[in-house]
Design a protein around this motif. Structure first.
Motif, PDB file in Angstrom:
ATOM      1  N   THR A 226       1.021  -1.120  -0.125  1.00  0.00           N
ATOM      2  CA  THR A 226       0.263   0.013  -0.044  1.00  0.00           C
ATOM      3  C   THR A 226       0.982   1.425  -0.139  1.00  0.00           C
TER       4      THR A 226
ATOM      5  N   ASP B 259      -7.276   3.310   2.143  1.00  0.00           N
ATOM      6  CA  ASP B 259      -5.435   2.397   2.292  1.00  0.00           C
ATOM      7  C   ASP B 259      -4.970   3.333   3.435  1.00  0.00           C
TER       8      ASP B 259
ATOM      9  N   ARG C  64     -16.534  -0.767  -7.845  1.00  0.00           N
ATOM     10  CA  ARG C  64     -15.427  -0.519  -7.291  1.00  0.00           C
ATOM     11  C   ARG C  64     -16.284  -0.341  -5.687  1.00  0.00           C
TER      12      ARG C  64
ATOM     13  N   HIS D 105     -17.251  -3.591  -3.959  1.00  0.00           N
ATOM     14  CA  HIS D 105     -16.272  -3.863  -3.128  1.00  0.00           C
ATOM     15  C   HIS D 105     -15.500  -3.563  -1.733  1.00  0.00           C
ATOM     16  N   SER D 106     -14.848  -2.842  -2.107  1.00  0.00           N
ATOM     17  CA  SER D 106     -13.431  -1.682  -1.106  1.00  0.00           C
ATOM     18  C   SER D 106     -15.193  -2.654   0.198  1.00  0.00           C
TER      19      SER D 106
ATOM     20  N   MET E 104     -15.461  -5.709   1.100  1.00  0.00           N
ATOM     21  CA  MET E 104     -13.564  -5.842   2.043  1.00  0.00           C
ATOM     22  C   MET E 104     -13.946  -5.261   3.631  1.00  0.00           C
TER      23      MET E 104
ATOM     24  N   TYR F 190      -6.629  -9.227   2.493  1.00  0.00           N
ATOM     25  CA  TYR F 190      -6.390  -8.149   1.789  1.00  0.00           C
ATOM     26  C   TYR F 190      -6.063  -8.377   0.327  1.00  0.00           C
TER      27      TYR F 190
ATOM     28  N   ASP G  53      -9.375  -7.997  -2.002  1.00  0.00           N
ATOM     29  CA  ASP G  53      -9.377  -7.339  -2.699  1.00  0.00           C
ATOM     30  C   ASP G  53      -8.532  -7.066  -4.483  1.00  0.00           C
ATOM     31  N   ASN G  54      -9.413  -6.754  -5.553  1.00  0.00           N
ATOM     32  CA  ASN G  54      -8.802  -6.936  -6.360  1.00  0.00           C
ATOM     33  C   ASN G  54      -7.440  -5.198  -6.556  1.00  0.00           C
ATOM     34  N   HIS G  55      -7.709  -4.575  -6.081  1.00  0.00           N
ATOM     35  CA  HIS G  55      -6.895  -3.368  -6.293  1.00  0.00           C
ATOM     36  C   HIS G  55      -5.786  -3.427  -4.809  1.00  0.00           C
TER      37      HIS G  55
END
Length: 369
Positions: free
Chosen positions: A65, A77, A249, A252-253, A256, A318, A322-324
């Motif tokens: 991160t 983050d 997104r 998705h966040s 998570m 994570y 978490d794709n990011h």
């Protein structure tokens, strides 16, 4: 010896501010002070596993991160990094408790024993407080991002979130002070020394009970309220007028962060239940039978280990949810292996992709998810 009940309390190890276990002796029959068979073997082993996975995992999270500073990152983050930092500092204290557990609670660290007892207990207390506070902040951040997006430009700014993290650290450091004041090493018998708290103080018992309410129950209510409101909002607004990719997104966040919170509650709830029972029984002078005292003590020991596990689980969440985070992990790998051309290509595509991950406010202001 307690003057009101005729009970004598001894304490054991593996505790934060309030992680105490005691054997109860009434004035007639001596209760057994035995432990669960094999606990001096599997507890140190678990502590070592938590230490290794927690150290590597949280260091990995901080590294991933932290790539390129704030470029390509999300506001959430900032909380993730601080949460990982708190867990990383905490796991550094586990080898001490593993050695103590291996010796059935004996805290034998020479002249530095008392200092290590206070310091390690303080670290555990600060970790416990900072974890729940950062998770509460993450829940509020998700609430603002989903429900109050148009009204949260300042609250979800980088400056405000960094100030919030600083406040959380300061509050956690202050709340952990009782561990420094009331924790010490005492010699029980035959050279056996244990890291214990002074639980004879009514003020400290009341403070411990207040801590349970303010640092677990109250934040948990805020988290439930935030996510309950978010779920209601999403159900009412299934079709969003904005960018569908941005909404995907955001969801998705949300998933998570919710997963991290659920794991935290499952990890810490048993401990807080046992701790609450012990504190209330001491404050109200309730006499616990030998059998009940044994299971409460051992239940607290096991739930303590479960709570410690929380510090090595988050990195896995994570990575798998978490794709990011996974994309940035690939970026870290490319950086470490010196694949500069691939790295440049990835950064270019990430810059394009990141524009889609930002939540638009009007036409000129963007706040990252």
């Amino acid at each position: 010896m307690d003057a009101y009940t005729g009970y004598e309390f001894y304490e054991d190890n593996t505790t934060d501010n309030g992680y105490y276990y005691y054997n109860i002796y009434n004035n007639i029959t001596e209760c057994s002070s035995s432990y669960l068979p094999g606990s001096n073997i599997f507890l140190p082993l678990l502590y070592c596993i938590i230490f290794i996975t927690g150290f590597v995992g949280n260091l990995f999270v901080i590294s991933v991160t932290g790539i390129n500073g704030s470029r390509g990152g999300r506001l959430v983050d900032t909380f993730v990094v601080n949460l990982a930092l708190a867990d990383l500092i905490f796991v550094l204290s586990l080898p001490l408790w593993a050695i103590s557990a291996l010796q059935n609670g004996n805290w034998n660290f020479g002249p530095a024993g008392d200092l290590l007892c206070k310091l390690s207990s303080y670290i555990i207390a600060v970790n416990r407080f900072s974890n729940i506070f950062f998770l509460t902040c993450m829940s509020v951040d998700r609430y603002l991002a989903v429900v109050k997006l148009m009204d949260s430009r300042y609250l979800r700014s980088t400056r405000c979130i960094r100030a919030t993290c600083g406040a959380v650290w300061l509050i956690s450091l202050v709340l952990g002070i009782p561990s420094l004041v009331y924790r010490r090493v005492e010699e029980i018998e035959d050279g056996l020394s244990v890291c214990v708290e002074d639980n004879n103080s009514s003020f400290f018992l009341g403070l411990s009970l207040t801590m349970v309410l303010l640092t677990f129950i109250f934040p948990l209510l805020i988290i439930v309220l935030c996510y309950g409101t978010i779920i209601i909002h999403l159900n009412k607004h299934c079709v969003v007028a904005g960018n569908p990719r941005t909404e995907a997104r955001r969801r998705h966040s949300l998933k998570m962060v919710l997963s991290i919170i659920v794991v935290f509650v499952m990890s810490w709830l048993p401990f807080n239940i046992f701790k609450f029972i012990i504190i209330v029984s001491k404050i109200s002078y309730v006499e616990l039978s030998c059998n009940v005292a044994f299971w409460v003590r051992e239940g607290l020991r096991m739930s303590c280990t479960l709570a410690f596990l929380n510090s090595c689980v988050n990195p896995g969440i994570y990575f798998f949810l978490d794709n990011h985070f996974r994309r940035r992990a690939v970026l870290l790998f490319k950086t470490c292996t010196g694949k500069s051309k691939l790295l440049h290509s990835h950064n270019s595509s990430a810059s394009f992709t990141n524009a889609g991950t930002s939540e638009s406010i009007g036409t000129t202001v963007r706040t990252q998810i």
